[in-house]
Motif scaffolding. Structure first.
Motif, PDB file in Angstrom:
ATOM      1  N   PHE A 249       2.691  46.078   0.168  1.00 39.95           N
ATOM      2  CA  PHE A 249       1.657  46.557   1.148  1.00 39.95           C
ATOM      3  C   PHE A 249       0.345  45.610   1.013  1.00 39.95           C
ATOM      4  CE2 PHE A 249       4.025  50.621   0.129  1.00 39.95           C
ATOM      5  CZ  PHE A 249       4.296  50.685   1.163  1.00 39.95           C
ATOM      6  N   ASP A 250       0.331  44.781  -0.148  1.00 40.07           N
ATOM      7  CA  ASP A 250      -0.902  43.890  -0.219  1.00 40.07           C
ATOM      8  C   ASP A 250      -0.694  42.716   0.536  1.00 40.07           C
ATOM      9  OD1 ASP A 250      -2.559  45.145  -1.998  1.00 40.07           O
ATOM     10  OD2 ASP A 250      -1.227  44.835  -3.651  1.00 40.07           O
ATOM     11  N   ALA A 251       0.710  42.259   0.419  1.00 39.62           N
ATOM     12  CA  ALA A 251       0.994  40.894   1.366  1.00 39.62           C
ATOM     13  C   ALA A 251       0.998  41.392   2.950  1.00 39.62           C
ATOM     14  CB  ALA A 251       2.369  40.292   0.894  1.00 39.62           C
ATOM     15  N   ALA A 252       1.510  42.432   3.167  1.00 42.17           N
ATOM     16  CA  ALA A 252       1.449  42.775   4.611  1.00 42.17           C
ATOM     17  C   ALA A 252       0.044  42.890   5.264  1.00 42.17           C
ATOM     18  CB  ALA A 252       2.140  44.384   4.764  1.00 42.17           C
ATOM     19  N   LEU A 253      -0.937  43.650   4.411  1.00 42.17           N
ATOM     20  CA  LEU A 253      -2.401  43.733   4.660  1.00 42.17           C
ATOM     21  C   LEU A 253      -2.727  42.184   4.934  1.00 42.17           C
ATOM     22  CD1 LEU A 253      -4.852  45.174   5.453  1.00 42.17           C
ATOM     23  CD2 LEU A 253      -5.356  45.168   2.837  1.00 42.17           C
ATOM     24  N   ASP A 254      -2.525  41.115   3.980  1.00 38.67           N
ATOM     25  CA  ASP A 254      -3.012  40.064   4.182  1.00 38.67           C
ATOM     26  C   ASP A 254      -2.415  39.221   5.518  1.00 38.67           C
ATOM     27  OD1 ASP A 254      -4.290  39.975   1.961  1.00 38.67           O
ATOM     28  OD2 ASP A 254      -2.776  39.148   0.598  1.00 38.67           O
ATOM     29  N   HIS A 255      -1.482  39.516   6.005  1.00 39.57           N
ATOM     30  CA  HIS A 255      -0.766  38.999   7.153  1.00 39.57           C
ATOM     31  C   HIS A 255      -1.327  39.621   8.431  1.00 39.57           C
ATOM     32  CE1 HIS A 255       1.772  35.614   5.672  1.00 39.57           C
ATOM     33  NE2 HIS A 255       2.054  36.564   4.606  1.00 39.57           N
ATOM     34  N   TYR A 256      -1.295  40.766   8.254  1.00 37.88           N
ATOM     35  CA  TYR A 256      -1.874  41.674   9.425  1.00 37.88           C
ATOM     36  C   TYR A 256      -3.463  41.060   9.793  1.00 37.88           C
ATOM     37  CZ  TYR A 256       1.879  44.789   9.501  1.00 37.88           C
ATOM     38  OH  TYR A 256       3.168  45.693   9.651  1.00 37.88           O
ATOM     39  N   ARG A 257      -3.971  40.954   8.645  1.00 39.73           N
ATOM     40  CA  ARG A 257      -5.548  40.630   8.895  1.00 39.73           C
ATOM     41  C   ARG A 257      -5.563  39.278   9.510  1.00 39.73           C
ATOM     42  NH1 ARG A 257      -8.942  41.900   3.514  1.00 39.73           N
ATOM     43  NH2 ARG A 257     -10.757  41.189   4.914  1.00 39.73           N
ATOM     44  N   LEU A 258      -4.623  38.380   9.108  1.00 42.85           N
ATOM     45  CA  LEU A 258      -4.569  36.839   9.415  1.00 42.85           C
ATOM     46  C   LEU A 258      -4.302  37.103  10.947  1.00 42.85           C
ATOM     47  CD1 LEU A 258      -2.784  34.954   6.725  1.00 42.85           C
ATOM     48  CD2 LEU A 258      -5.214  34.564   7.469  1.00 42.85           C
ATOM     49  N   GLY A 259      -3.333  37.980  11.204  1.00 40.76           N
ATOM     50  CA  GLY A 259      -2.912  37.957  12.968  1.00 40.76           C
ATOM     51  C   GLY A 259      -3.906  38.714  13.656  1.00 40.76           C
ATOM     52  N   LEU A 260      -5.023  39.279  13.282  1.00 40.36           N
ATOM     53  CA  LEU A 260      -6.036  39.836  13.819  1.00 40.36           C
ATOM     54  C   LEU A 260      -7.071  38.857  13.830  1.00 40.36           C
ATOM     55  CD1 LEU A 260      -7.143  42.513  15.126  1.00 40.36           C
ATOM     56  CD2 LEU A 260      -7.989  43.279  13.087  1.00 40.36           C
ATOM     57  N   GLU A 261      -7.429  38.022  12.786  1.00 39.93           N
ATOM     58  CA  GLU A 261      -8.348  36.954  12.969  1.00 39.93           C
ATOM     59  C   GLU A 261      -7.823  35.983  14.209  1.00 39.93           C
ATOM     60  OE1 GLU A 261      -8.832  35.213   9.290  1.00 39.93           O
ATOM     61  OE2 GLU A 261      -9.388  37.052   8.460  1.00 39.93           O
ATOM     62  N   LEU A 262      -6.604  35.514  14.209  1.00 32.93           N
ATOM     63  CA  LEU A 262      -6.257  34.689  15.351  1.00 32.93           C
ATOM     64  C   LEU A 262      -6.163  35.418  16.645  1.00 32.93           C
ATOM     65  CD1 LEU A 262      -3.398  33.173  13.036  1.00 32.93           C
ATOM     66  CD2 LEU A 262      -5.215  31.906  14.113  1.00 32.93           C
ATOM     67  N   ASP A 263      -5.779  36.495  16.677  1.00 29.33           N
ATOM     68  CA  ASP A 263      -5.674  37.226  17.999  1.00 29.33           C
ATOM     69  C   ASP A 263      -6.566  38.532  17.972  1.00 29.33           C
ATOM     70  OD1 ASP A 263      -5.470  38.129  20.493  1.00 29.33           O
ATOM     71  OD2 ASP A 263      -3.266  38.463  20.149  1.00 29.33           O
ATOM     72  N   PRO A 264      -7.855  38.558  18.116  1.00 28.98           N
ATOM     73  CA  PRO A 264      -8.747  39.855  18.085  1.00 28.98           C
ATOM     74  C   PRO A 264      -8.205  40.762  19.003  1.00 28.98           C
ATOM     75  CG  PRO A 264     -10.302  37.916  17.803  1.00 28.98           C
ATOM     76  CD  PRO A 264      -8.876  37.577  18.449  1.00 28.98           C
ATOM     77  N   THR A 265      -7.492  40.550  20.135  1.00 27.77           N
ATOM     78  CA  THR A 265      -7.017  41.524  20.935  1.00 27.77           C
ATOM     79  C   THR A 265      -5.669  42.219  20.675  1.00 27.77           C
ATOM     80  OG1 THR A 265      -5.724  39.807  22.363  1.00 27.77           O
ATOM     81  CG2 THR A 265      -8.222  40.170  22.853  1.00 27.77           C
ATOM     82  N   SER A 266      -4.937  41.871  19.552  1.00 29.05           N
ATOM     83  CA  SER A 266      -3.786  42.159  19.201  1.00 29.05           C
ATOM     84  C   SER A 266      -3.802  43.798  18.746  1.00 29.05           C
ATOM     85  CB  SER A 266      -3.126  41.584  18.123  1.00 29.05           C
ATOM     86  OG  SER A 266      -2.154  41.888  17.635  1.00 29.05           O
ATOM     87  N   ALA A 267      -3.311  44.620  19.444  1.00 29.93           N
ATOM     88  CA  ALA A 267      -3.415  46.076  19.147  1.00 29.93           C
ATOM     89  C   ALA A 267      -2.395  46.348  17.892  1.00 29.93           C
ATOM     90  CB  ALA A 267      -3.012  47.072  20.367  1.00 29.93           C
ATOM     91  N   VAL A 268      -1.214  45.570  17.876  1.00 27.69           N
ATOM     92  CA  VAL A 268      -0.339  45.661  16.795  1.00 27.69           C
ATOM     93  C   VAL A 268      -0.847  45.346  15.362  1.00 27.69           C
ATOM     94  CG1 VAL A 268       2.171  44.909  15.984  1.00 27.69           C
ATOM     95  CG2 VAL A 268       1.600  45.168  18.433  1.00 27.69           C
ATOM     96  N   ALA A 269      -1.711  44.082  15.367  1.00 29.29           N
ATOM     97  CA  ALA A 269      -2.207  43.661  14.065  1.00 29.29           C
ATOM     98  C   ALA A 269      -3.321  44.752  13.557  1.00 29.29           C
ATOM     99  CB  ALA A 269      -2.824  42.385  14.423  1.00 29.29           C
ATOM    100  N   MET A 270      -4.196  45.307  14.584  1.00 31.88           N
ATOM    101  CA  MET A 270      -5.214  46.032  14.310  1.00 31.88           C
ATOM    102  C   MET A 270      -4.556  47.632  13.683  1.00 31.88           C
ATOM    103  SD  MET A 270      -8.444  46.631  14.412  1.00 31.88           S
ATOM    104  CE  MET A 270      -8.544  47.697  12.816  1.00 31.88           C
ATOM    105  N   ASP A 271      -3.343  47.997  14.515  1.00 35.17           N
ATOM    106  CA  ASP A 271      -2.817  49.153  13.798  1.00 35.17           C
ATOM    107  C   ASP A 271      -2.206  48.828  12.475  1.00 35.17           C
ATOM    108  OD1 ASP A 271      -3.196  50.434  16.198  1.00 35.17           O
ATOM    109  OD2 ASP A 271      -1.045  50.110  16.887  1.00 35.17           O
ATOM    110  N   GLY A 272      -1.660  47.504  12.261  1.00 35.12           N
ATOM    111  CA  GLY A 272      -1.329  47.368  10.911  1.00 35.12           C
ATOM    112  C   GLY A 272      -2.286  47.193   9.990  1.00 35.12           C
ATOM    113  N   VAL A 273      -3.269  46.678  10.161  1.00 39.99           N
ATOM    114  CA  VAL A 273      -4.539  46.777   9.347  1.00 39.99           C
ATOM    115  C   VAL A 273      -4.881  48.244   8.854  1.00 39.99           C
ATOM    116  CG1 VAL A 273      -6.847  45.938   8.789  1.00 39.99           C
ATOM    117  CG2 VAL A 273      -5.125  44.339   9.870  1.00 39.99           C
ATOM    118  N   GLU A 274      -5.074  48.928  10.002  1.00 43.80           N
ATOM    119  CA  GLU A 274      -5.660  50.269   9.721  1.00 43.80           C
ATOM    120  C   GLU A 274      -4.719  51.199   8.930  1.00 43.80           C
ATOM    121  OE1 GLU A 274      -7.129  54.105  12.407  1.00 43.80           O
ATOM    122  OE2 GLU A 274      -6.628  52.432  13.252  1.00 43.80           O
TER     123      GLU A 274
END
Length: 298
Positions: A249-274
């Motif tokens: 889960f730690d690695a997953a969170l790191d990558h979801y956060r990176l995905g969100l930084e690169l595309d702040p409009t990504s609902a999938v990344a935001m859902d993953g982070v949350e």
């Protein structure tokens, strides 16, 4: 006297051939392809080595889509051709016509087989013949010919493409994942930016449950991508594998956060982070992710 008569007859035939060719040219100029074809065919009957009439007739057959007649004309041309390289070229053309227009696989196999014998070092001919065996579902022969073509193309993009095709045959038709993987890896050895090979390996690793190797391949793809949205999607892909398959889960969170930084409009990344933040009770990270939304509620 007999020789003189024969010579006179030959001259008369040549003269008649020239008249027929000239009539064919006039008919072509007037747009009458039917008459042109008739006159040029007559010219070739009188003088089979009339190169002009032959070339003009080939053009008519190509333009009008008379593929059987074109094949016959090229086969007659082969009778007068002495050069092995030119014969190979003509056989290759006959093979292409047989595949693309006549859908006649035995005829294609015959002519492309002749072409590869006459020009054994031409990898493009081996590849073309391999496609005939693809259509005949002779997968072993199709692979063998592609392997010969790979040798001819060396460390090039064309060789990498062929290795991907070999891998696809092993994976899809022969159900041999080991040989498929080897072919895809060799494709990357020859062209380390061959994205098709990376995607194929990713599909194979996902299906086999080899998730650590799957992540490595996605990370390789990340190095080739410039667009932030594409980079974001690849980080999300890694995050999903880490979360769902590796339970990291730690690695997953790191990558979801990176995905969100690169595309702040990504609902999938935001859902993953949350989702991960709530699971790990990482309220600080969740707050950071929510800040841009608080600043811009729209």
């Amino acid at each position: 006297t007999q020789a003189v008569a024969l010579l006179s007859e030959q001259k008369e035939q040549r003269r008649s051939s020239l008249y027929a060719s000239a009539s064919g040219v006039v008919a072509l100029a007037l747009g009458d392809n039917g008459a042109a074809e008739k006159h040029l065919a007559e010219a070739l009957k009188l003088a089979p080595d009339d190169l002009f009439a032959h070339t003009a007739l080939l053009g008519i057959y190509r333009r009008s889509g008379k593929w059987r007649e074109l094949v016959g004309a090229i086969e007659r041309e082969l009778e007068f051709e002495a050069s092995d390289s030119e014969k190979a070229r003509l056989h290759a053309e006959l093979g292409r016509i047989s595949i693309e227009h006549l859908k006649d696989l035995p005829l294609a196999e015959k002519h492309l087989g002749q072409a590869t014998k006459l020009s054994p070092d031409d990898p493009s001919l081996h590849h073309l013949l391999a496609q005939v065996y693809d259509a005949q579902k002779n997968h072993a022969k199709a692979i063998e010919l592609r392997e010969k073509a790979v040798e001819g193309f060396g460390d090039s993009f064309r060789a990498a493409v062929l290795l991907c095709e070999i891998g696809e045959i092993h994976a899809r038709y022969l159900k041999d994942d080991e040989k498929a993987e080897a072919a895809f890896k060799e494709a990357l050895d020859r062209d380390d930016e061959m994205e098709a090979a990376m995607e194929a390996l990713g599909t194979l690793y996902r299906r086999k449950g080899r998730y650590a190797e799957l992540i490595e391949i996605i990370e390789q793809r990340l190095e080739l991508v410039d667009e932030p949205e594409q980079q974001s999607q690849l980080h999300i892909d890694i995050g999903e594998v880490a979360e769902r398959s590796l339970r990291n889960f730690d690695a997953a969170l790191d990558h979801y956060r990176l995905g969100l930084e690169l595309d702040p409009t990504s609902a999938v990344a935001m859902d993953g982070v949350e989702r991960i933040c709530r699971r790990l009770e990482r309220w600080d990270a969740l707050g950071e992710a929510m800040e841009p939304l608080a600043a811009d509620p729209s």
